[in-house]
Design a protein around this motif. Sequence first.
Motif, PDB file in Angstrom:
ATOM      1  N   UNK A   1       0.853  -1.191   0.000  1.00  0.00           N
ATOM      2  CA  UNK A   1       0.000   0.000   0.000  1.00  0.00           C
ATOM      3  C   UNK A   1       0.888   1.240   0.000  1.00  0.00           C
ATOM      4  N   UNK A   2       0.756   2.064  -1.037  1.00  0.00           N
ATOM      5  CA  UNK A   2       1.606   3.245  -1.182  1.00  0.00           C
ATOM      6  C   UNK A   2       0.978   4.492  -0.580  1.00  0.00           C
ATOM      7  N   UNK A   3      -0.329   4.679  -0.794  1.00  0.00           N
ATOM      8  CA  UNK A   3      -0.977   5.881  -0.290  1.00  0.00           C
ATOM      9  C   UNK A   3      -2.476   5.659  -0.182  1.00  0.00           C
ATOM     10  N   UNK A   4      -3.085   6.429   0.704  1.00  0.00           N
ATOM     11  CA  UNK A   4      -4.539   6.412   0.886  1.00  0.00           C
ATOM     12  C   UNK A   4      -4.913   7.797   1.384  1.00  0.00           C
ATOM     13  N   UNK A   5      -5.634   8.559   0.562  1.00  0.00           N
ATOM     14  CA  UNK A   5      -5.864   9.955   0.909  1.00  0.00           C
ATOM     15  C   UNK A   5      -7.238  10.417   0.414  1.00  0.00           C
ATOM     16  N   UNK A   6      -7.799  11.406   1.088  1.00  0.00           N
ATOM     17  CA  UNK A   6      -9.062  11.994   0.619  1.00  0.00           C
ATOM     18  C   UNK A   6      -8.811  12.873  -0.595  1.00  0.00           C
ATOM     19  N   UNK A   7      -9.798  12.914  -1.501  1.00  0.00           N
ATOM     20  CA  UNK A   7      -9.680  13.756  -2.693  1.00  0.00           C
ATOM     21  C   UNK A   7     -11.031  14.406  -2.970  1.00  0.00           C
ATOM     22  N   UNK A   8     -11.035  15.679  -3.261  1.00  0.00           N
ATOM     23  CA  UNK A   8     -12.273  16.342  -3.637  1.00  0.00           C
ATOM     24  C   UNK A   8     -13.169  16.670  -2.454  1.00  0.00           C
ATOM     25  N   UNK A   9     -14.315  17.248  -2.776  1.00  0.00           N
ATOM     26  CA  UNK A   9     -15.266  17.685  -1.758  1.00  0.00           C
ATOM     27  C   UNK A   9     -16.255  16.578  -1.400  1.00  0.00           C
ATOM     28  N   UNK A  10     -16.609  16.467  -0.121  1.00  0.00           N
ATOM     29  CA  UNK A  10     -17.545  15.429   0.301  1.00  0.00           C
ATOM     30  C   UNK A  10     -18.992  15.771  -0.016  1.00  0.00           C
TER      31      UNK A  10
ATOM     32  N   UNK B   1      -1.665   0.015  -8.963  1.00  0.00           N
ATOM     33  CA  UNK B   1      -3.124   0.001  -8.984  1.00  0.00           C
ATOM     34  C   UNK B   1      -3.612   1.280  -8.324  1.00  0.00           C
ATOM     35  N   UNK B   2      -4.426   2.041  -9.035  1.00  0.00           N
ATOM     36  CA  UNK B   2      -5.050   3.235  -8.472  1.00  0.00           C
ATOM     37  C   UNK B   2      -6.529   2.972  -8.296  1.00  0.00           C
ATOM     38  N   UNK B   3      -7.002   3.109  -7.078  1.00  0.00           N
ATOM     39  CA  UNK B   3      -8.399   2.816  -6.749  1.00  0.00           C
ATOM     40  C   UNK B   3      -9.082   4.073  -6.224  1.00  0.00           C
ATOM     41  N   UNK B   4     -10.160   4.459  -6.892  1.00  0.00           N
ATOM     42  CA  UNK B   4     -10.960   5.585  -6.425  1.00  0.00           C
ATOM     43  C   UNK B   4     -12.190   5.040  -5.698  1.00  0.00           C
ATOM     44  N   UNK B   5     -12.408   5.498  -4.486  1.00  0.00           N
ATOM     45  CA  UNK B   5     -13.539   5.041  -3.689  1.00  0.00           C
ATOM     46  C   UNK B   5     -14.000   6.136  -2.750  1.00  0.00           C
ATOM     47  N   UNK B   6     -14.494   5.739  -1.587  1.00  0.00           N
ATOM     48  CA  UNK B   6     -14.946   6.745  -0.626  1.00  0.00           C
ATOM     49  C   UNK B   6     -15.050   6.140   0.764  1.00  0.00           C
ATOM     50  N   UNK B   7     -15.022   7.014   1.739  1.00  0.00           N
ATOM     51  CA  UNK B   7     -15.298   6.663   3.119  1.00  0.00           C
ATOM     52  C   UNK B   7     -16.586   7.358   3.548  1.00  0.00           C
ATOM     53  N   UNK B   8     -17.414   6.645   4.283  1.00  0.00           N
ATOM     54  CA  UNK B   8     -18.572   7.249   4.925  1.00  0.00           C
ATOM     55  C   UNK B   8     -18.119   7.694   6.315  1.00  0.00           C
ATOM     56  N   UNK B   9     -18.183   8.981   6.584  1.00  0.00           N
ATOM     57  CA  UNK B   9     -17.748   9.535   7.872  1.00  0.00           C
ATOM     58  C   UNK B   9     -18.971  10.007   8.655  1.00  0.00           C
ATOM     59  N   UNK B  10     -19.066   9.583   9.916  1.00  0.00           N
ATOM     60  CA  UNK B  10     -20.224   9.913  10.753  1.00  0.00           C
ATOM     61  C   UNK B  10     -19.742  10.518  12.062  1.00  0.00           C
ATOM     62  N   UNK B  11     -20.416  11.576  12.491  1.00  0.00           N
ATOM     63  CA  UNK B  11     -20.092  12.184  13.779  1.00  0.00           C
ATOM     64  C   UNK B  11     -21.322  12.853  14.367  1.00  0.00           C
ATOM     65  N   UNK B  12     -21.421  12.844  15.692  1.00  0.00           N
ATOM     66  CA  UNK B  12     -22.410  13.693  16.346  1.00  0.00           C
ATOM     67  C   UNK B  12     -22.071  15.146  16.022  1.00  0.00           C
TER      68      UNK B  12
END
Length: 211
Positions: A97-106, A157-168
Amino acid sequence: MGRGIHAVVMRNLILACLCLAGLARGQMAPPADVAASAISAVEELGKQVVLGRHKVAIERMYPKWKERMARRAGGMEALEKQLEGIGEMMAKQGVALLSFRPTGMPVCYEVWPGKKIAIEDGKEVEQLVYEKWLLLIPTETEYRITQPGTPPTFYKITSKGFQVAISDKEKNDWTFIDGSSITVADLRSLFITLPENMELLPIERKAAEVK
């Protein structure tokens, strides 16, 4: 009426009132501070995972989703073993695993209907509100795969995906659901006020040989 039953009844009444009042909101632009906090939390999650600290993926998983995943895996201990063994499994398969980072607006939603007491005209009144933020945060992950040979062959391998982030709200204490393992039906079973026609962010993968 037992306290547990009473809580369920009250929650259902609140939800019904929210829908009748037209307050069940769809996609919206997140407040700047909320977006910044969630993106920063995903960035930190990515740094820890790249360093091989896969246990953080369990520690920061949204609790209700963690319970569901644990049931599917045969218990929390089994789930923890699965995730903790990811690094070793990847190494055996020649994957780094080389990198894992957020990209763009949520993409942002308000979820978890509740109520609060406010003062209007000098009187206490109940207001219907949403208690949590839910953000879909686009991410990009890069892997290097080594194929044995003389000489060996390398692929990225470049993978575009997303994380679901939840907070009070107002806490900025984010927990996550990985986008690769979730569906709209899954999310709506956890957060019933999400719109039926909501769309998840795309998941794409591409591979390129490294010369």
